[in-house]
Design a protein around this motif. Structure first.
Motif, PDB file in Angstrom:
ATOM      1  N   LEU A   1      -7.178   4.409   0.470  1.00 28.16           N
ATOM      2  CA  LEU A   1      -5.793   4.781  -0.016  1.00 28.16           C
ATOM      3  C   LEU A   1      -4.717   5.804   0.933  1.00 28.16           C
ATOM      4  O   LEU A   1      -3.497   5.673   1.968  1.00 28.16           O
TER       5      LEU A   1
ATOM      6  N   ARG B   1       1.218   1.756  -3.550  1.00 24.62           N
ATOM      7  CA  ARG B   1       0.426   2.743  -3.765  1.00 24.62           C
ATOM      8  C   ARG B   1      -0.338   3.827  -3.471  1.00 24.62           C
ATOM      9  O   ARG B   1       0.235   4.735  -4.181  1.00 24.62           O
ATOM     10  N   ARG B   2       0.542   4.181  -2.608  1.00 28.49           N
ATOM     11  CA  ARG B   2       0.194   5.811  -2.058  1.00 28.49           C
ATOM     12  C   ARG B   2       1.532   6.034  -2.574  1.00 28.49           C
ATOM     13  O   ARG B   2       1.177   8.105  -3.222  1.00 28.49           O
TER      14      ARG B   2
ATOM     15  N   TYR C   1       0.812  -1.274   0.096  1.00 29.69           N
ATOM     16  CA  TYR C   1       0.227  -0.389  -0.041  1.00 29.69           C
ATOM     17  C   TYR C   1       1.132   1.149   0.056  1.00 29.69           C
ATOM     18  O   TYR C   1       0.321   2.360  -0.595  1.00 29.69           O
TER      19      TYR C   1
ATOM     20  N   PRO D   1      -3.944   0.331   6.086  1.00 31.89           N
ATOM     21  CA  PRO D   1      -4.651   1.219   5.298  1.00 31.89           C
ATOM     22  C   PRO D   1      -6.279   0.802   5.627  1.00 31.89           C
ATOM     23  O   PRO D   1      -7.014   0.134   6.390  1.00 31.89           O
TER      24      PRO D   1
ATOM     25  N   ASP E   1      -8.443   5.700  -4.573  1.00 31.13           N
ATOM     26  CA  ASP E   1      -7.024   6.106  -5.220  1.00 31.13           C
ATOM     27  C   ASP E   1      -7.095   7.221  -4.979  1.00 31.13           C
ATOM     28  O   ASP E   1      -6.446   8.697  -4.589  1.00 31.13           O
TER      29      ASP E   1
END
Ligand code: OAD
Length: 251
Positions: free
Chosen positions: A123, A70-71, A67, A163, A105
């Motif tokens: 997220l 992803r961030r 994650y 998260p 997102d």
């Protein structure tokens, strides 16, 4: 049978109630990876390792790395033409518009969407795995570290922060489905239209919305780059990229 057509326009009248469902494909043109494509996120990671409670407690470092990446991707991305076109439609329809996204997102919110339900969480928030403090804004990530809850620590116990996304086997956020139900009820006053964008139609309950709309007599449209698992449930299927098709559809 779905029909394949060159870009038509959505039938948006003064009495149209438009429910939009988006998936990873709507953010693909912003450079965010989808899940199930070749080279997508579920190619390199097992769902049960990084998107389940058991996976988190087995290896929280791995989950935070996933994650955290992803961030980082989201921080580098900006909303694309599809996100912006949906904001313009919302401005036109007001309360006759509702957007439900499976994406975590935050790009719809950053584009300006307000009547927005984040079905799979965000997220950009975290929460404690033990105490009931509300989820808090958090876009950070420190490689090699699993964050600990300060409130629990002060109370003499260690609790991991996770998260604030919905993992497989977990419930959707409170009130999310009820809000969609209320919108479908309100739509009885007009004409109901459903538009799904960039989603493989494999994950429920989102994948079942098309049938909920059909049961109420609504029209159903899908814009997707490839075939979706529930293609045959839609009245109209447009094959292509959301960044190109959505602005044309909504113009
Ligand atoms: P998927 O990765 O399963 O599907 C994305 C879909 O978008 C595919 O069908 C692609 O063909 C399509 N697509 C790709 N690029 C596109 C583009 N530029 N324009 C239009 N369509 C495009 O992603 P989702 O359906 O969103 O859940 O996945 C649903 C859920 O499964 C996710 O929210 C996530 C995942 O596991 C959780 O993590 C809980």
């Amino acid at each position: 049978m779905p029909t394949l057509t060159p870009t038509p326009r959505l039938p948006l009248g003064d009495d149209t109630f438009l429910l939009v469902l988006t998936g990873a494909g709507v953010s693909a043109d912003s450079g965010i990876s989808t899940f199930r494509a070749a080279g997508g996120l579920w190619n390199d990671h097992k769902i049960e390792d990084v998107a389940s409670v058991d996976g988190f407690f087995r290896d929280p470092l791995l989950v935070w790395q996933f994650y955290g990446e992803r961030r980082r991707d989201v921080a580098a991305a900006v909303p694309n033409a599809a996100h912006r076109a949906l904001v313009a439609v919302e401005e036109r329809l007001g309360d006759r518009f509702l957007l439900a996204t499976q994406n975590v997102d935050g790009l719809h919110g950053r584009a300006g969407s307000r009547r927005l339900i984040e079905l799979h969480g965000s997220l950009l928030r975290s929460r404690c795995t033990v105490c009931d403090r509300p989820p808090f804004a958090d876009a950070g990530y420190t490689p090699g570290k699993v964050p600990i809850c300060g409130r629990c620590h002060a109370a003499g116990r260690d609790a991991l922060i996770r998260p604030d996304v919905v993992w497989f086997g977990e419930l959707l956020p409170d009130g999310a489905l009820a809000r969609i139900e209320r919108f479908l009820d309100d739509a009885a006053a007009g004409r109901l239209l459903f538009l799904a964008i960039g989603t493989s139609g494999l994950v429920f309950p989102a994948a079942g919305l098309v049938d909920a709309v059909k049961a109420r007599g609504g029209a159903t449209w899908l814009v997707n780059a490839d075939a979706a698992a529930n293609d045959d449930r839609f009245d109209r299927v447009l094959r292509g990229g959301a960044g190109e098709l959505i602005p044309a559809l909504c113009s």
